[in-house]
Enzyme design. Structure first.
Site, PDB file in Angstrom:
ATOM      1  N   LYS A 271       0.868  -1.192   0.000  1.00  0.00           N
ATOM      2  CA  LYS A 271       0.000   0.000   0.000  1.00  0.00           C
ATOM      3  C   LYS A 271       0.901   1.236   0.000  1.00  0.00           C
ATOM      4  CE  LYS A 271      -3.857  -2.135   2.525  1.00  0.00           C
ATOM      5  NZ  LYS A 271      -4.956  -1.991   1.545  1.00  0.00           N
ATOM      6  N   ARG A 346      -9.831 -12.346   1.192  1.00  0.00           N
ATOM      7  CA  ARG A 346     -10.587 -13.472   0.604  1.00  0.00           C
ATOM      8  C   ARG A 346      -9.804 -14.784   0.747  1.00  0.00           C
ATOM      9  NH1 ARG A 346     -10.814 -10.368  -5.009  1.00  0.00           N
ATOM     10  NH2 ARG A 346     -10.946  -8.730  -3.445  1.00  0.00           N
TER      11      ARG A 346
HETATM   12 ZN   LIG Z   1      -5.396  -5.928   1.678  1.00  0.00          ZN
END
Ligand SMILES: [Zn+2]
Length: 512
Positions: A271, A346
Site C-alpha cells: 500500500k 478473501r
Molecule cells: Zn489488503
C-alpha cells in the site's frame, strides 16, 4: 474489559432527587410530548430561557430531578421520510456525553418514543448508542489514561431489556477492543489471547491453532498471506475456533468466518501514498464475530449452535512474502493464482469457510456467513453501509432481505448486492494453469463489481460451489463486507462500531 451496564428502572419516581440516580437524559423529538409532567414543565421553562433547548443538546439546572441535572437531547428530523432510527442514536450519544461531562455516574435514560414503525426499537437503539459513545480505546484504558467509567445507565422504558442490551454491549465492547487496537498490542497471538481471556468461563468452547504445520495443512491460503510473518514470532498467524451449543434440541446452526487481518501492509503489492495508515482495523470482521459469540454466551439462547473461525494474520512484507502469479492450493482443493497480494482477506476467509463447510455436513440446518472489511469498492459504492452478497441458497431463503429488515430496525442498515454471472467470469485464470484467479491487479475501488465478485471467489475457493440449490446438501451462505461500516468518524482512526453484531444477533434470535 470495560463494560457498560444497563439497569431496568420500573419506578418512574427514580427521576426525582434522592433516588440514587444522578442525571436524567431525555431523548425526545418534541418537548411538548414528554409524558412526565414535571420534566415537561422544566423543559418548557428551559426553552423560554434558552432557545437552544429542544434544538441542540442542553443541560438544565433542575432542582428536584435526580442529581439536579436534566439533559434534553432533541431528536432532529424524526419526521423526515428518509431518516431512520439512527436519529435517536445521534441524540442519545450527544445526551449521554453531556451527562458524563457534567459529572454524572448513574444517569437515567428516558426515550420519548414516536408511533412510527421505523422507530419501534428507538429505546434500545438509543441505549446502545450510549455504549458506542462511552467506549474508550483499549490502549488508553491500559495506559491508565481513560476517563472514569459510568457505574450504570438506568432505563426507564419499562421494556425490561436491560440484560439483553448489557449482553449486546458487552459483545460490542469486546469487538471494539479487538478491532480498534494498534498492531503490536493486538497482534494475531495477542488477539487470540484476548479472546481466551474474554471467553474463559463463558460456556463457549475455544481453541487456538498456532502450529505452523497445522496452519499450512488446514489453512494453506491463510498461511500464504502470513508467510512473511512467520519470521517474527509475535506476528505469527493464529486461527481461533469458537463454538456455542445452546440448551435443548438444536434446530439451527450458524457458521461464521471472520477476517482478522491484524495489519495489512498490502504485502508485496504494498500500500503506497499513505494508504497503509489505519490498516490495523482490517480485523473488524473477526472482532465482530468474537463479539457476537460473547453476546450469545451471556444470553444463552436455546436450540441453536454457533460455530466461528477467526483467521488472524498479519499481511507482512519481507523476503518470504507471497507474491502475485503464485499458484496455491486452497484447503478445498482449488488451485488459486494470486492476482494481488493486497486482496488477502478473501484468501484468509476461503480456508476458514472450507473448514466450516465440513462442519456444516453434519450440522442441523446450517447457515454460513463471512464477515470482513474486504474491499475499498464497498466504501466507494455504499459509503458507510454494510453490503450483503448471498449465494443461490441464501437468496432463495431470503436471508439478506430478512437481515436487512432486522438490521434497519436496530440502526445498523445494510445494502443487499446481487451475485451475478459476471462475478464468476472475473475469477477465471486467463492462463488456464490454475483453477481460479484470486483477483485482478488493481484497487477494488476502481474495479467494476469490486465488492460483489469476491463472493464468487469465496464460494468457489472454499468448496461451497458443491452446495448450491440443486446439490444434495444446499448451504445458505451470505458474505458481509463491512469495510465501510466497521468504524465511524475519522477515516483511519475512527471508532470501531462492532457492526454487524447487533443486526446479526437479532437476525439469529428472530429466525430461531
Ligand atoms: Zn489488503
Amino acid at each position: 474489559m470495560a463494560l457498560i451496564k444497563f439497569v431496568d428502572v420500573a419506578d418512574q419516581d427514580a427521576i426525582f432527587e434522592g433516588s440514587g440516580w444522578d442525571a436524567l437524559v431525555v431523548v425526545t423529538a418534541d418537548l411538548t410530548s414528554i409524558a412526565v409532567e414535571e420534566v415537561a414543565l422544566l423543559a418548557d421553562h428551559g426553552s423560554k430561557v434558552d432557545q437552544r433547548v429542544g434544538k441542540s443538546v442542553t443541560l438544565l439546572f433542575a432542582p428536584g430531578i435526580a442529581g439536579g441535572r436534566l439533559v434534553i437531547a432533541p431528536v432532529l428530523k424524526a419526521t423526515d421520510e428518509y431518516e431512520d432510527v439512527r436519529v435517536f442514536a445521534d441524540a442519545a450519544q450527544q445526551g449521554i456525553k453531556v451527562a458524563k461531562e457534567a459529572g454524572a455516574k448513574r444517569p437515567l435514560l428516558l426515550v420519548n418514543g414516536i408511533a412510527d414503525q421505523r422507530y419501534k426499537k428507538a429505546e434500545a437503539v438509543a441505549a446502545l448508542a450510549c455504549g458506542q459513545a462511552l467506549w474508550q480505546a483499549l490502549e488508553r484504558r491500559e495506559a491508565g489514561a481513560a476517563d472514569p467509567e459510568l457505574e450504570c445507565i438506568g432505563l426507564l422504558s419499562g421494556a425490561n431489556n436491560a440484560s439483553m442490551l448489557t449482553a449486546i454491549e458487552a459483545g460490542r465492547g469486546l469487538a471494539r477492543d479487538l478491532c480498534g487496537t494498534e498492531p503490536e498490542r493486538m497482534s494475531a497471538p495477542a488477539f487470540a489471547d484476548y479472546c481466551v481471556a474474554a471467553f474463559t468461563g463463558s460456556g463457549v468452547e475455544l481453541s487456538v491453532v498456532e502450529d505452523r504445520d497445522i496452519l499450512e495443512r488446514d489453512y494453506p491460503l491463510l498461511s500464504a498471506v502470513g508467510r512473511a510473518s512467520f519470521a517474527v514470532s509475535r506476528h505469527q498467524p493464529r486461527v481461533v475456533k469458537l463454538e456455542y451449543i445452546g440448551e435443548g434440541e438444536i434446530e439451527r446452526t450458524y457458521l461464521f468466518a471472520g477476517k482478522g487481518v491484524v495489519y495489512d501492509t498490502g504485502g508485496a503489492d504494498i500500500k503506497v501514498a499513505g494508504s497503509m495508515a489505519g490498516m490495523s482495523r482490517d480485523k473488524g470482521g473477526a472482532a465482530a464475530v468474537a463479539g457476537l459469540l460473547k453476546t450469545i454466551s451471556m444470553l444463552k439462547p436455546k436450540g441453536i449452535r454457533v460455530v466461528a473461525e477467526l483467521g488472524l494474520v498479519r499481511n507482512s512484507i519481507g523476503s518470504e512474502a507471497f507474491v502475485t502469479d503464485e499458484i496455491i492450493m486452497s484447503h478445498a482443493g482449488q488451485r488459486v493464482r494470486i492476482g494481488n497480494t493486497d486482496a488477502e482477506g478473501r484468501l484468509v476467509l476461503a480456508d476458514l469457510m472450507s473448514q466450516l463447510r465440513i462442519t456444516a455436513h453434519s450440522a442441523v440446518k446450517p447457515e454460513m456467513f463471512s464477515v470482513a472489511t474486504l474491499t475499498g469498492h464497498v466504501v466507494r459504492c455504499f459509503g458507510g453501509y454494510t453490503a450483503a452478497v448471498e449465494n443461490s441458497v441464501a437468496k432463495q431463503a431470503q436471508v439478506a432481505d430478512r437481515m436487512q429488515r432486522q438490521a434497519a430496525t436496530w440502526g445498523e442498515p445494510i445494502e443487499v448486492s446481487q451475485l451475478r454471472r459476471d462475478d464468476f467470469s472475473k475469477i477465471i485464470d486467463p492462463s488456464g494453469a490454475a483453477d481460479m484467479l484470486s483477483s485482478n491487479n488493481a484497487p477494488s475501488s476502481i474495479t467494476a463489481r469490486g465488492h460483489q465478485y469476491p463472493a464468487a471467489f469465496l464460494i468457489k475457493a472454499s468448496g461451497l460451489s458443491s452446495h448450491g440449490v440443486n446439490s444434495a446438501l444446499p448451504i445458505a451462505y451470505t458474505h458481509l463486507d463491512i469495510a465501510g461500516s466497521a468504524t465511524e468518524g475519522h477515516p483511519q482512526y475512527g471508532t470501531p462500531t462492532a457492526t454487524p453484531l447487533v443486526g446479526l444477533f437479532n437476525y439469529i434470535i428472530d429466525s430461531k
